[in-house]
Design a protein around this motif. Structure first.
Motif, short mmCIF file in Angstrom:
data_model
loop_
_atom_site.label_atom_id
_atom_site.label_comp_id
_atom_site.label_asym_id
_atom_site.label_seq_id
_atom_site.Cartn_x
_atom_site.Cartn_y
_atom_site.Cartn_z
N LYS A 109 55.48 64.23 118.85
CA LYS A 109 56.70 64.09 118.07
C LYS A 109 57.93 63.72 118.90
O LYS A 109 58.93 63.24 118.35
CB LYS A 109 56.97 65.38 117.30
N GLU A 110 57.87 63.94 120.22
CA GLU A 110 59.01 63.63 121.08
C GLU A 110 58.91 62.24 121.70
O GLU A 110 59.78 61.84 122.47
CB GLU A 110 59.12 64.67 122.20
N LEU A 111 57.87 61.50 121.36
CA LEU A 111 57.63 60.21 121.99
C LEU A 111 58.74 59.21 121.66
O LEU A 111 59.08 59.00 120.50
CB LEU A 111 56.28 59.66 121.52
N LYS A 112 59.28 58.58 122.71
CA LYS A 112 60.35 57.59 122.54
C LYS A 112 59.90 56.18 122.88
O LYS A 112 60.40 55.21 122.30
CB LYS A 112 61.56 57.97 123.41
N ALA A 113 59.00 56.06 123.85
CA ALA A 113 58.51 54.73 124.24
C ALA A 113 56.99 54.77 124.35
O ALA A 113 56.44 55.56 125.10
CB ALA A 113 59.12 54.32 125.57
N LEU A 114 56.33 53.90 123.59
CA LEU A 114 54.88 53.79 123.60
C LEU A 114 54.50 52.38 124.02
O LEU A 114 54.83 51.40 123.34
CB LEU A 114 54.32 54.10 122.22
N GLY A 129 55.00 59.07 111.82
CA GLY A 129 55.74 60.31 112.00
C GLY A 129 56.46 60.45 113.33
O GLY A 129 57.06 61.50 113.60
N LEU A 130 56.45 59.40 114.14
CA LEU A 130 57.12 59.47 115.46
C LEU A 130 58.59 59.10 115.29
O LEU A 130 59.03 58.00 115.63
CB LEU A 130 56.41 58.53 116.45
N LEU A 131 59.34 60.03 114.78
CA LEU A 131 60.72 59.76 114.36
C LEU A 131 61.66 59.45 115.52
O LEU A 131 62.76 58.93 115.30
CB LEU A 131 61.25 60.95 113.56
N ASN A 132 61.27 59.77 116.74
CA ASN A 132 62.13 59.49 117.90
C ASN A 132 61.76 58.20 118.62
O ASN A 132 62.41 57.83 119.60
CB ASN A 132 62.05 60.65 118.91
N LEU A 151 60.02 55.15 108.34
CA LEU A 151 60.59 56.38 108.88
C LEU A 151 61.07 56.23 110.33
O LEU A 151 61.78 57.10 110.84
CB LEU A 151 59.58 57.52 108.79
N LEU A 152 60.71 55.14 110.96
CA LEU A 152 61.04 54.96 112.38
C LEU A 152 62.44 54.36 112.52
O LEU A 152 62.62 53.22 112.96
CB LEU A 152 59.99 54.08 113.06
N LYS A 153 63.44 55.13 112.18
CA LYS A 153 64.82 54.66 112.16
C LYS A 153 65.43 54.47 113.54
O LYS A 153 66.50 53.88 113.68
CB LYS A 153 65.69 55.64 111.35
N PRO A 169 57.34 41.07 109.35
CA PRO A 169 57.57 42.06 108.28
C PRO A 169 59.06 42.21 107.99
O PRO A 169 59.91 41.64 108.69
CB PRO A 169 56.99 43.34 108.88
N ASP A 170 59.37 43.01 107.00
CA ASP A 170 60.76 43.32 106.69
C ASP A 170 61.30 44.25 107.77
O ASP A 170 60.95 45.43 107.84
CB ASP A 170 60.85 43.99 105.32
N LEU A 171 62.15 43.72 108.63
CA LEU A 171 62.67 44.48 109.77
C LEU A 171 63.94 45.26 109.43
O LEU A 171 64.44 46.01 110.27
CB LEU A 171 62.96 43.54 110.94
N THR A 172 64.43 45.12 108.22
CA THR A 172 65.65 45.84 107.84
C THR A 172 65.42 47.35 107.76
O THR A 172 66.39 48.12 107.74
CB THR A 172 66.19 45.35 106.48
N GLN A 173 64.15 47.76 107.73
CA GLN A 173 63.86 49.20 107.69
C GLN A 173 64.14 49.87 109.02
O GLN A 173 64.07 51.09 109.13
CB GLN A 173 62.40 49.41 107.28
N TYR A 174 64.46 49.05 110.05
CA TYR A 174 64.79 49.59 111.38
C TYR A 174 66.25 49.26 111.68
O TYR A 174 66.55 48.25 112.33
CB TYR A 174 63.87 48.98 112.43
#
Length: 318
Positions: A109-114, A129-132, A151-153, A169-174
């Motif tokens: 859950k704390e992952l920032k860079a994959l 679910g990786l919100l960060n 959810l990946l804001k 894809p629709d990138l406006t979700q980010y």
């Protein structure tokens, strides 16, 4: 090579219980013992070794403080290793033999860079679910679609170059997205939805199938787009291609890898003039004009400083 607890302590140069960072790059390692004793370990670099499975990293589950792990350039076939990394912030598993993203990654859950480039992954999954998460790199895989992950804001960068992607894809979700790299795919057009991505600064669509002005028109609505790559697309063969793109997108500073804004060009010209002066000064110096040579050396120092500033400015633009 099997790295024993004693070997690990020798490399660390201090008691394992006090180690916060350890560099084990490029040592031909197949197994590592003693990680459970590294209770304060935060950064682990095991890149460019011969690690094949989670079991070869004995005691990794005891290193619960790990936040940065680099296992790039190994021989991992699964991502089961992430089950022991619940606090991880940065995970690099590029250039392994991964064929899929493990469900276990959803626990990080704390992952920032994959970073999963240069594998054999065919599907992006289990990341919702990786919100960060702010950086996702899946370039050089076998991916045909980027799924919606609303959810990946926090996402600011997506790199999915060298895949089999046909549609953006629709990138406006980010809402925080600044950089998207989709070069070397099968994209034929930029969607209208990208007009809403007002924070984008870098768009790389090189080596795709974009062949018309209408296919790139949506990019004209992005107010801070500074760096655009379309090189290798059929549209680049259009008459006055470069001039037209620059006219269509006045915010651009870099097009197809070439920077062209006036400040940069003026600065580059002055630097070339000063370099010529340095050469002339050195030639005079060889003839005994020490004062001219000294001035040339001072000028050369100025040039080096300006080149450093120029590099930083270029990095900021990119």
């Amino acid at each position: 090579m099997k790295l024993s607890t004693t070997d690990l302590a020798d490399i660390a140069g201090q008691p394992l219980g006090e180690v916060t960072s350890i560099d084990l790059r490029d040592r031909g390692i197949t197994h590592v013992d003693g990680l459970s004793e590294c209770v304060k370990l935060r950064k682990l670099d095991l890149s460019s070794n011969k690690i094949e499975t989670r079991d070869t990293l004995d005691g990794l589950h005891g290193a619960g403080s790990l936040v940065h792990v680099n296992l790039a350039n190994n021989q991992l076939r699964t991502m089961s290793i992430v089950e022991d990394m619940l606090q991880i912030n940065v995970l690099n598993l590029s250039n392994n033999q991964l064929s899929a993203i493990s469900p276990s990654v959803a626990k990080c859950k704390e992952l920032k860079a994959l970073i999963l480039g240069q594998n054999k992954i065919s599907k992006i999954e289990y990341l919702d679910g990786l919100l960060n998460l702010n950086t996702l790199v899946v370039s050089q895989n076998e991916i045909s679609k980027i799924p919606e992950m609303p959810l990946l804001k926090e996402l600011t960068k997506i790199s999915a170059a060298h895949n089999k992607i046909s549609d953006i894809p629709d990138l406006t979700q980010y809402p925080k997205l600044k950089e998207i790299r989709l070069n070397d795919n099968r994209i034929a057009a930029v969607p209208e939805s990208i007009r809403g991505c007002t924070g984008l600064k870098v768009v790389d669509l090189g080596n795709n199938k974009i062949d018309s002005w209408s296919s790139v028109a949506p990019l004209t609505s992005i107010p801070y787009l500074h760096n655009l790559n379309l090189k290798g697309n059929p549209v680049c063969e259009q008459a006055n291609y470069r001039e037209k793109v620059i006219e269509m997108i006045p915010s651009l500073r870099v097009l197809d890898g070439e920077r062209f804004d006036q400040w940069f060009l003026d600065h580059k010209e002055k630097r070339q003039q000063r370099k010529a002066a340095v050469v002339a000064g050195k030639e005079h110096g060889q003839k005994g004009h020490d004062d001219m040579a000294a001035h040339a050396m001072q000028t050369e120092a100025v040039i080096e400083a300006e080149e450093s500033i120029e590099t930083m400015a270029k990095e900021e633009v990119q």
